[in-house]
Design a protein around this motif. Structure first.
Motif, PDB file in Angstrom:
ATOM      1  N   ARG A  54      57.483  33.436  -2.385  1.00 54.08           N
ATOM      2  CA  ARG A  54      58.684  32.726  -2.782  1.00 54.08           C
ATOM      3  C   ARG A  54      59.562  32.381  -1.588  1.00 54.08           C
ATOM      4  O   ARG A  54      60.201  31.338  -1.560  1.00 54.08           O
ATOM      5  CB  ARG A  54      59.473  33.566  -3.782  1.00 54.08           C
ATOM      6  N   TRP A  55      59.580  33.269  -0.588  1.00 51.28           N
ATOM      7  CA  TRP A  55      60.553  33.146   0.491  1.00 51.28           C
ATOM      8  C   TRP A  55      59.941  32.805   1.849  1.00 51.28           C
ATOM      9  O   TRP A  55      60.678  32.573   2.800  1.00 51.28           O
ATOM     10  CB  TRP A  55      61.362  34.438   0.611  1.00 51.28           C
ATOM     11  N   PHE A  56      58.611  32.782   1.960  1.00 51.74           N
ATOM     12  CA  PHE A  56      57.979  32.534   3.264  1.00 51.74           C
ATOM     13  C   PHE A  56      56.854  31.523   3.137  1.00 51.74           C
ATOM     14  O   PHE A  56      56.153  31.465   2.123  1.00 51.74           O
ATOM     15  CB  PHE A  56      57.411  33.838   3.839  1.00 51.74           C
ATOM     16  N   ASP A  57      56.668  30.730   4.201  1.00 52.01           N
ATOM     17  CA  ASP A  57      55.510  29.858   4.354  1.00 52.01           C
ATOM     18  C   ASP A  57      54.623  30.425   5.452  1.00 52.01           C
ATOM     19  O   ASP A  57      55.124  31.039   6.404  1.00 52.01           O
ATOM     20  CB  ASP A  57      55.941  28.444   4.747  1.00 52.01           C
ATOM     21  N   PHE A  58      53.331  30.235   5.341  1.00 53.15           N
ATOM     22  CA  PHE A  58      52.419  30.716   6.371  1.00 53.15           C
ATOM     23  C   PHE A  58      51.331  29.685   6.615  1.00 53.15           C
ATOM     24  O   PHE A  58      51.044  28.827   5.770  1.00 53.15           O
ATOM     25  CB  PHE A  58      51.806  32.068   5.987  1.00 53.15           C
ATOM     26  N   GLY A  59      50.745  29.750   7.826  1.00 55.78           N
ATOM     27  CA  GLY A  59      49.727  28.771   8.154  1.00 55.78           C
ATOM     28  C   GLY A  59      48.933  29.165   9.378  1.00 55.78           C
ATOM     29  O   GLY A  59      49.052  30.275   9.894  1.00 55.78           O
ATOM     30  N   GLY A  60      48.114  28.237   9.853  1.00 59.74           N
ATOM     31  CA  GLY A  60      47.217  28.536  10.963  1.00 59.74           C
ATOM     32  C   GLY A  60      46.112  29.470  10.512  1.00 59.74           C
ATOM     33  O   GLY A  60      45.558  29.313   9.421  1.00 59.74           O
ATOM     34  N   ASP A  61      45.804  30.451  11.337  1.00 58.02           N
ATOM     35  CA  ASP A  61      44.738  31.411  11.018  1.00 58.02           C
ATOM     36  C   ASP A  61      45.250  32.660  10.308  1.00 58.02           C
ATOM     37  O   ASP A  61      44.527  33.652  10.208  1.00 58.02           O
ATOM     38  CB  ASP A  61      44.024  31.821  12.315  1.00 58.02           C
ATOM     39  N   THR A  62      46.483  32.610   9.802  1.00 56.38           N
ATOM     40  CA  THR A  62      47.057  33.770   9.118  1.00 56.38           C
ATOM     41  C   THR A  62      46.277  34.110   7.858  1.00 56.38           C
ATOM     42  O   THR A  62      45.948  33.234   7.057  1.00 56.38           O
ATOM     43  CB  THR A  62      48.532  33.501   8.760  1.00 56.38           C
TER      44      THR A  62
END
Length: 326
Positions: A54-62
Motif C-alpha cells: 500500500r505504501w511502497f513501490d519496488f522494482g529492478g531486481d528486488t
C-alpha cells in the motif's frame, strides 16, 4: 434501545482503538515522544492480500519473500533493485530504525546498498542501484573498496546531494562525504545488524549502528549542524552488485515522528562585559505543540470512527426496512 446499545458499543470500540494507538506512543526519559508512521514502515509480510504494498513501490531486481526479507539484490553479478515510499516523509523530526542483512558466500564481495531521503524516487541508476545527481540525503553502506587508501571497509557514509553534483564512484565518494565511519563486521554478522538515523530539524543528525552485539549501539556520526533535507523527501532503499556480489536484504523498517515534550533552558544568556554582568536567560516556553497535535489527532480519529460507524449503522437499518417491505 437498540440505538443506545449500538452507541455504547461504538464508543467502546472507539475507545479500544484510541487506546491501541496510544499504546504505540512512547515517551523517553528526555521527554521525546515518538509516534509510529505506518506510511513509512516495513514489516513482514510486507505485501497486502493482492500481493502489492500500500505504501511502497519496488522494482529492478528486488525480490520480496513475505516471511523473511525484501532482497534488493541477490548474490549474483550485475544486479540492482530498489524500494521507495509512495508518500513523502514530511515530519519535521523523525527516527528511522532499519534492520538489514548483508551476506554472501564469496570471499570478495560488493558493492553495497543505500538508504535515501530524496526528492527523486523509484528510479534505478548506478549509485548503489538508484539514480545519480540526487537532491537530499543518501546513506551508503559500501562493502567494496575501489580507491580510498587509509579507509577500512565496509564503510558507512552520508552524502548530501544538491541535484547537480555526481557521486564519485571511482573513489568511493571521498569528495562527496558529509560524515561517515568504518563498520568492519557489518557483513555476515552473527547478530542482527541495524542502523538508526535520528533527525531534528536545524538541531541534530545522528546515525547509530548495531552489529557487534544485540542492543549495543555504536555511534557512527553525529552533528549539531545537520543538512537541510527537502520538505518533500521520499524514503527509499536500493542495492547494487557488479562483478562481485552479495545478498542485500531489508528485514524491517520502523519510522517514527518525534516530538519534544519538555521545556528546554535558554542557554544564550546575556553578553555582559564585567564580572557578574551576565544574567541567566529566561526559561524557554514549554514546547507543547506535539502534545496538542497528538490530542487533536485522537479527537479527530475518535469522532471519525463513531461517525463512520453511525453512517454504516444507518445504511444497514435502511436496508433492513426496505427488505421488510417485501
Amino acid at each position: 434501545m437498540m440505538v443506545s446499545t449500538w452507541l455504547s458499543a461504538a464508543l467502546w470500540l472507539a475507545a479500544c482503538v484510541m487506546a491501541g494507538i496510544h499504546d504505540q506512543t512512547t515517551t523517553n526519559s528526555d521527554g521525546i515522544r515518538s509516534i509510529p508512521l505506518r506510511t513509512h514502515t516495513l514489516q513482514q509480510p510486507y505485501l497486502d492480500s493482492d500481493m502489492q504494498s500500500r505504501w511502497f513501490d519496488f522494482g529492478g531486481d528486488t525480490i520480496i519473500r513475505a516471511d523473511q526479507y525484501i532482497r534488493l539484490t541477490s548474490d549474483r553479478p550485475s544486479q540492482a533493485g530498489w524500494i521507495f515510499s509512495r508518500v513523502p516523509l514530511t515530519a519535521t523530526n523523525w527516527e528511522i530504525e532499519l534492520e538489514f542483512k548483508i551476506h554472501g558466500d564469496g570471499t570478495l564481495h560488493g558493492d553495497g546498498f543505500a538508504m535515501w531521503l530524496t526528492k527523486q524516487r523509484a528510479t534505478g541508476g548506478d549509485v548503489f542501484g538508484s539514480t545519480d545527481r540526487f537532491e537530499g540525503l543518501g546513506i551508503f553502506f559500501d562493502t567494496y573498496k575501489n580507491n580510498r587508501p587509509g579507509t577500512v571497509f565496509p564503510y558507512v557514509m552520508a552524502m548530501v546531494g544538491d541535484g547537480q553534483k555526481p557521486y564519485d564512484k571511482a573513489n568511493d565518494g571521498k569528495d562527496n562525504e558529509f560524515m561517515g565511519c568504518s563498520a568492519r563486521g557489518i557483513r555476515n554478522a552473527n547478530t542482527p545488524t541495524k542502523a538508526k538515523l535520528t533527525y531534528f530539524q536545524d538541531k541534530s543528525l545522528k546515525l547509530e549502528l548495531q552489529y557487534k552485539k544485540e542492543d549495543q549501539w555504536e555511534l557512527c556520526f553525529e552533528t549539531s549542524e545537520p543538512p537541510t533535507i527537502p520538505s518533500v523527501a521520499y524514503l527509499g532503499f536500493s542495492g547494487e552488485t557488479g562483478e562481485l556480489s552479495d545478498n542485500h536484504d531489508i528485514i524491517s523498517v520502523a519510522t517514527k515522528n518525534l516530538y519534544d515534550t519538555k521545556s528546554r533552558p535558554d542557554n544564550s544568556g546575556s553578553a555582559g562585559g564585567g564580572r557578574g554582568g551576565s544574567t541567566k536567560g529566561k526559561p524557554a516556553k514549554k514546547e507543547s505543540s506535539g502534545s496538542w497535535t497528538w490530542f487533536f489527532f485522537k479527537v479527530i480519529a475518535f469522532f471519525g470512527l463513531v461517525g463512520g460507524s453511525y453512517v454504516g449503522y444507518t445504511a444497514w437499518r435502511t436496508q433492513q426496512r426496505r427488505a421488510h417491505r417485501f
